[in-house]
Design a protein around this motif. Structure first.
Motif, PDB file in Angstrom:
ATOM      1  N   SER A 134      -4.285   9.713   2.530  1.00 30.32           N
ATOM      2  CA  SER A 134      -4.309   9.009   0.815  1.00 30.32           C
ATOM      3  C   SER A 134      -3.786   7.518   1.655  1.00 30.32           C
ATOM      4  CB  SER A 134      -3.200   9.832  -0.163  1.00 30.32           C
ATOM      5  OG  SER A 134      -4.157  10.936  -0.424  1.00 30.32           O
ATOM      6  N   ILE A 135      -4.315   7.185   2.419  1.00 31.99           N
ATOM      7  CA  ILE A 135      -4.057   6.043   2.999  1.00 31.99           C
ATOM      8  C   ILE A 135      -4.904   4.477   2.060  1.00 31.99           C
ATOM      9  CG2 ILE A 135      -4.074   4.247   4.652  1.00 31.99           C
ATOM     10  CD1 ILE A 135      -2.265   7.036   5.517  1.00 31.99           C
ATOM     11  N   VAL A 136      -4.097   4.160   1.635  1.00 33.24           N
ATOM     12  CA  VAL A 136      -4.287   3.227   0.370  1.00 33.24           C
ATOM     13  C   VAL A 136      -3.524   1.547   0.098  1.00 33.24           C
ATOM     14  CG1 VAL A 136      -3.470   3.441  -1.760  1.00 33.24           C
ATOM     15  CG2 VAL A 136      -5.096   2.791  -2.060  1.00 33.24           C
ATOM     16  N   VAL A 137      -4.410   0.820   0.687  1.00 30.64           N
ATOM     17  CA  VAL A 137      -3.962  -0.704   0.298  1.00 30.64           C
ATOM     18  C   VAL A 137      -4.280  -1.365  -0.670  1.00 30.64           C
ATOM     19  CG1 VAL A 137      -4.046  -3.256   1.723  1.00 30.64           C
ATOM     20  CG2 VAL A 137      -3.734  -0.678   3.205  1.00 30.64           C
ATOM     21  N   LEU A 138      -3.410  -2.069  -1.215  1.00 30.85           N
ATOM     22  CA  LEU A 138      -4.275  -2.296  -2.874  1.00 30.85           C
ATOM     23  C   LEU A 138      -4.901  -3.468  -2.051  1.00 30.85           C
ATOM     24  CD1 LEU A 138      -0.096  -2.775  -4.153  1.00 30.85           C
ATOM     25  CD2 LEU A 138      -2.141  -1.301  -4.381  1.00 30.85           C
ATOM     26  N   GLN A 169      -3.867  -7.329  -0.929  1.00 27.20           N
ATOM     27  CA  GLN A 169      -3.274  -7.065   0.170  1.00 27.20           C
ATOM     28  C   GLN A 169      -4.398  -7.312   1.442  1.00 27.20           C
ATOM     29  OE1 GLN A 169      -0.644  -8.230   0.741  1.00 27.20           O
ATOM     30  NE2 GLN A 169      -0.377  -7.731  -1.886  1.00 27.20           N
ATOM     31  N   GLN A 170      -5.762  -6.562   1.277  1.00 31.01           N
ATOM     32  CA  GLN A 170      -6.845  -6.256   2.181  1.00 31.01           C
ATOM     33  C   GLN A 170      -7.113  -7.473   3.127  1.00 31.01           C
ATOM     34  OE1 GLN A 170      -9.869  -3.946   0.412  1.00 31.01           O
ATOM     35  NE2 GLN A 170      -8.519  -2.325  -0.120  1.00 31.01           N
ATOM     36  N   GLY A 171      -7.236  -6.844   4.403  1.00 27.44           N
ATOM     37  CA  GLY A 171      -7.929  -7.872   5.737  1.00 27.44           C
ATOM     38  C   GLY A 171      -6.646  -8.525   6.697  1.00 27.44           C
ATOM     39  N   PHE A 172      -5.600  -8.300   6.172  1.00 28.56           N
ATOM     40  CA  PHE A 172      -3.940  -8.737   6.617  1.00 28.56           C
ATOM     41  C   PHE A 172      -3.761  -7.602   7.490  1.00 28.56           C
ATOM     42  CE2 PHE A 172      -3.965 -10.607   2.349  1.00 28.56           C
ATOM     43  CZ  PHE A 172      -3.912 -12.052   2.482  1.00 28.56           C
ATOM     44  N   GLY A 173      -4.625  -6.489   7.672  1.00 27.19           N
ATOM     45  CA  GLY A 173      -3.531  -5.265   9.202  1.00 27.19           C
ATOM     46  C   GLY A 173      -2.719  -4.310   8.784  1.00 27.19           C
ATOM     47  N   PHE A 174      -2.484  -4.678   6.667  1.00 29.97           N
ATOM     48  CA  PHE A 174      -1.553  -3.533   6.215  1.00 29.97           C
ATOM     49  C   PHE A 174      -2.185  -2.270   6.829  1.00 29.97           C
ATOM     50  CE2 PHE A 174      -0.291  -7.491   3.713  1.00 29.97           C
ATOM     51  CZ  PHE A 174       0.714  -7.854   4.461  1.00 29.97           C
ATOM     52  N   GLY A 175      -2.949  -1.681   6.744  1.00 32.75           N
ATOM     53  CA  GLY A 175      -4.027  -0.519   6.752  1.00 32.75           C
ATOM     54  C   GLY A 175      -3.175   0.255   7.995  1.00 32.75           C
ATOM     55  N   HIS A 176      -3.575  -0.623   9.216  1.00 28.54           N
ATOM     56  CA  HIS A 176      -3.724  -0.103  10.434  1.00 28.54           C
ATOM     57  C   HIS A 176      -2.668   0.066  10.458  1.00 28.54           C
ATOM     58  CE1 HIS A 176      -3.082  -1.361  14.711  1.00 28.54           C
ATOM     59  NE2 HIS A 176      -3.896  -0.410  15.080  1.00 28.54           N
ATOM     60  N   ALA A 177      -0.686  -0.923   9.993  1.00 29.93           N
ATOM     61  CA  ALA A 177      -0.173  -0.850  10.447  1.00 29.93           C
ATOM     62  C   ALA A 177       0.837   0.903   9.267  1.00 29.93           C
ATOM     63  CB  ALA A 177       0.624  -1.930   8.964  1.00 29.93           C
ATOM     64  N   ILE A 178       0.110   0.606   8.770  1.00 31.46           N
ATOM     65  CA  ILE A 178       0.759   2.044   7.338  1.00 31.46           C
ATOM     66  C   ILE A 178      -0.039   3.066   7.955  1.00 31.46           C
ATOM     67  CG2 ILE A 178      -0.084   3.448   5.268  1.00 31.46           C
ATOM     68  CD1 ILE A 178      -0.257   0.973   4.194  1.00 31.46           C
ATOM     69  N   THR A 179      -1.003   3.144   8.788  1.00 29.48           N
ATOM     70  CA  THR A 179      -1.059   4.550   8.489  1.00 29.48           C
ATOM     71  C   THR A 179      -0.911   4.628  10.658  1.00 29.48           C
ATOM     72  OG1 THR A 179      -4.137   4.563   8.670  1.00 29.48           O
ATOM     73  CG2 THR A 179      -3.102   5.254  10.480  1.00 29.48           C
ATOM     74  N   LEU A 180      -0.133   3.407  11.512  1.00 26.75           N
ATOM     75  CA  LEU A 180      -0.084   3.746  12.827  1.00 26.75           C
ATOM     76  C   LEU A 180       1.496   3.966  12.395  1.00 26.75           C
ATOM     77  CD1 LEU A 180      -1.137   0.721  15.072  1.00 26.75           C
ATOM     78  CD2 LEU A 180      -1.347   3.024  15.250  1.00 26.75           C
ATOM     79  N   GLY A 187       0.985  -1.387  -0.077  1.00 31.04           N
ATOM     80  CA  GLY A 187       0.079   0.363  -0.421  1.00 31.04           C
ATOM     81  C   GLY A 187       1.193   1.649   0.039  1.00 31.04           C
ATOM     82  N   PHE A 188      -0.140   2.709  -0.192  1.00 30.28           N
ATOM     83  CA  PHE A 188       0.710   3.843   0.496  1.00 30.28           C
ATOM     84  C   PHE A 188       0.006   4.398   0.953  1.00 30.28           C
ATOM     85  CE2 PHE A 188       0.887   1.415  -4.276  1.00 30.28           C
ATOM     86  CZ  PHE A 188       1.878   2.159  -5.102  1.00 30.28           C
TER      87      PHE A 188
END
Length: 139
Positions: free
Chosen positions: A64-68, A71-82, A49-50
């Motif tokens: 502009s937080i986006v997870v491809l 790749q969604q559903g694995f917690g990447f959005g949470h990790a990117i945001t934090l 993601g970005f």
């Protein structure tokens, strides 16, 4: 979460960033404006993601937080945001509950710093109906 993401700085004109944001229906018109920092996040060499920040003095707009999609559903959005947070504001039309789960709280536009309200994101790119949220992490 038992994983670590690698973070790589990107320019706003990066085609992968623009494509991912546009594909998610997120704004791309102002990516090259001054004060923006964007990052590619990867795990094991694969982009997940970005994310980006807009800096206004001591105020930061998370954007502009986006997870491809694959790749969604694995917690990447949470990790990117934090990984991008210290204190941040954001605007969202569709993901308020996601950001609330990360500790963001809705605020009125009257509560937002002027630096945030005068951004292109707040003033014109996001509709007035977009939720404005803030999160402060303990020092």
């Amino acid at each position: 979460m038992g994983f670590e993401l690698n973070q790589q700085a990107l320019e706003g004109h990066d085609d992968r960033l623009r494509g991912a944001l546009a594909g998610a229906g997120l704004p791309v018109d102002d990516l090259t404006d001054a004060g923006r920092s964007f990052y590619r996040f990867s795990r094991g060499g694969e982009t997940v993601g970005f994310g980006g920040l807009e800096l206004y003095g001591e105020t930061v707009l998370l954007r502009s937080i986006v997870v491809l999609s694959d790749q969604q559903g694995f917690g990447f959005g949470h990790a990117i945001t934090l990984s991008l947070l210290d204190q941040a504001h954001l605007l969202t039309e569709t993901a308020a509950s996601f950001f609330q789960s990360l500790g963001f709280r809705p605020i009125t536009r009257d509560e937002a710093p002027a630096e945030i309200l005068t951004t292109r994101q707040a003033a014109s790119l996001c509709p007035a109906s977009a939720a404005l949220m803030v999160r402060s992490l303990p020092a």
